[in-house]
Design an enzyme around this catalytic site. Structure first.
Site, short mmCIF file in Angstrom:
data_model
loop_
_atom_site.label_atom_id
_atom_site.label_comp_id
_atom_site.label_asym_id
_atom_site.label_seq_id
_atom_site.Cartn_x
_atom_site.Cartn_y
_atom_site.Cartn_z
CD GLN A 158 -7.38 -0.84 6.76
OE1 GLN A 158 -8.22 -1.73 6.94
NE2 GLN A 158 -6.14 -0.94 7.20
N GLY B 160 0.79 -1.22 0.00
CA GLY B 160 0.00 0.00 0.00
C GLY B 160 0.83 1.27 0.00
CB CYS C 194 2.02 3.81 9.60
SG CYS C 194 2.03 2.50 8.35
CG HIS D 30 -0.22 -6.75 4.91
ND1 HIS D 30 -0.37 -6.37 6.22
CD2 HIS D 30 0.15 -5.65 4.23
CE1 HIS D 30 -0.10 -5.07 6.34
NE2 HIS D 30 0.21 -4.61 5.14
#
Length: 379
Positions: free
Chosen positions: A177, A69, A321, A197
């Protein structure tokens, strides 16, 4: 163990892991090579690309494979801006993931960078955005589903607004998402990012949809892979593992979404029965099926997280993150969630492999922890 941090990462499906192992140990050939086993690997990758494109309702030649991503988001922004003439206005929503938000901010010396506000539920305020669009707007970037609150942006309505108010502007959607969790039509945007993932594929692989005709320079330069737009040896094990996860998800789509929704609603009901607990973001039934953000007044979210960890229940206080960054939560700030409510916020995120009964256990454990921690705070 009760794992409720699926927005950070999901458990790789055993079938996907088996595919990764096969293409690492038996079908390990480089798809760029000319001999027949390598050609078979290339066919396998092309088949996976076609299946991913079909799931996005786009064509295979519009799909670029990436490392995930973050690369997809970076490349979407930098690859389009690099191909544009002039330095106009670019707009990013106030609640974007750092892999979008920080890239856009870094362009502030070259472009006029504006933030688009969100409403109190965390969704993009389209009326406010309209006031920021002009004939010089070149790029708008927003996420499909907010990774901390589960707020869902209406991409079709956003696309319609851009066609009306800034038809020259490109629309990038961070679908990390949202992909597979909520309905999506690829033609409603110009670029769309995914990460394997997040839906039970392996880490280190993702994709970027780039609509045909979009001026786009791409990312890495080198061997000419991915139509010379993202060079680097093809990650066949990752791609084929992600393909297995995709097919599994698509084959069980309604059941998987339904189970996540059931878990979310059950936990929300349990938590709201406790004292001084508030939901942040959209009402549980209105947001994405897999994310619930709740505040527990009188308790610091980080303290609650570690207390739950001792009971082998794993949650988060926000984006993975941002987990090690101190200070205010930018996403909750933008929604007007501040003070004690922000300090006590926890994100629960579900997968199709969670069980509704786990939500009862989680709420029961939280109730006990709250009683203990609030008693100490009152002293």
């Amino acid at each position: 163990m009760i794992y409720l941090d699926n927005s950070a990462t999901t458990r790789t499906l055993p079938e996907a892991a088996a595919a990764v192992q096969y293409y690492m140990t038996e079908g390990f050939f480089n798809p760029a090579a000319a001999y027949s086993p390598a050609v078979e690997s290339e066919r396998a990758v092309n088949g996976a690309r076609a299946r991913l494109a079909a799931a996005m309702h786009v064509t295979a030649d519009e799909i670029l494979y990436t490392s995930g991503g973050t690369e997809s988001n970076n490349m979407a922004i930098l690859g389009t801006l690099g191909a544009m003439r002039g330095k106009g206005r670019i707009i990013v929503s106030a609640v974007e993931h750092p892999s979008v938000y920080e890239v856009m901010r870094a362009k502030g010396k070259e472009y006029e960078v504006l933030e688009a506000p969100v409403d109190r539920e965390g969704a993009l305020d389209l009326h406010a955005l309209e006031g920021r669009l002009n004939a010089n707007t070149q790029l708008v970037s927003c996420m499909q589903v907010n990774n901390e609150t589960g707020a869902v942006n209406d991409i079709a309505a956003l696309s319609k607004l851009l066609k009306k108010a800034a038809p020259q502007a490109l629309l990038h959607v961070d679908g990390v998402q949202g992909f597979l969790k909520v309905p999506f039509e690829g033609r409603n945007c110009d670029l769309y990012s995914i990460s394997g993932h997040k839906f039970h594929g392996p880490k280190g692989v993702g994709a970027l949809y780039v609509k045909k005709g979009t001026r786009f320079l791409g990312g890495q330069i080198g061997g000419g892979q991915e139509k010379n737009l993202r060079s680097g040896t093809t990650n066949t094990p990752g791609i084929m593992g992600m393909d297995v996860a995709l097919q599994y998800y698509l084959s069980n789509l309604d059941a998987m979404r339904g189970n996540m929704r059931e878990c979310k609603m059950r936990l929300a009901k349990n938590l709201l029965s406790l004292q001084d607990v508030f939901i942040n973001g959209p009402a549980p039934e209105a947001g994405a099926p897999h994310i619930l953000n709740a505040s527990f007044l009188g308790v610091r979210g980080e303290v609650l997280l570690h207390a739950l960890e001792e009971k082998h229940i794993y949650v988060s206080t926000g984006s993975a993150c941002s987990a090690h960054k101190k200070g205010k939560n930018r996403i909750l700030n933008a929604m007007g969630v501040v003070g004690d409510r922000q300090e006590g916020a926890i994100r629960f995120s579900f997968s199709a492999f969670n069980m509704p009964e786990e939500m009862d256990e989680t709420a029961e454990v939280i109730a006990g922890i709250l009683a203990l921690l609030r008693r100490f705070k009152r002293r």
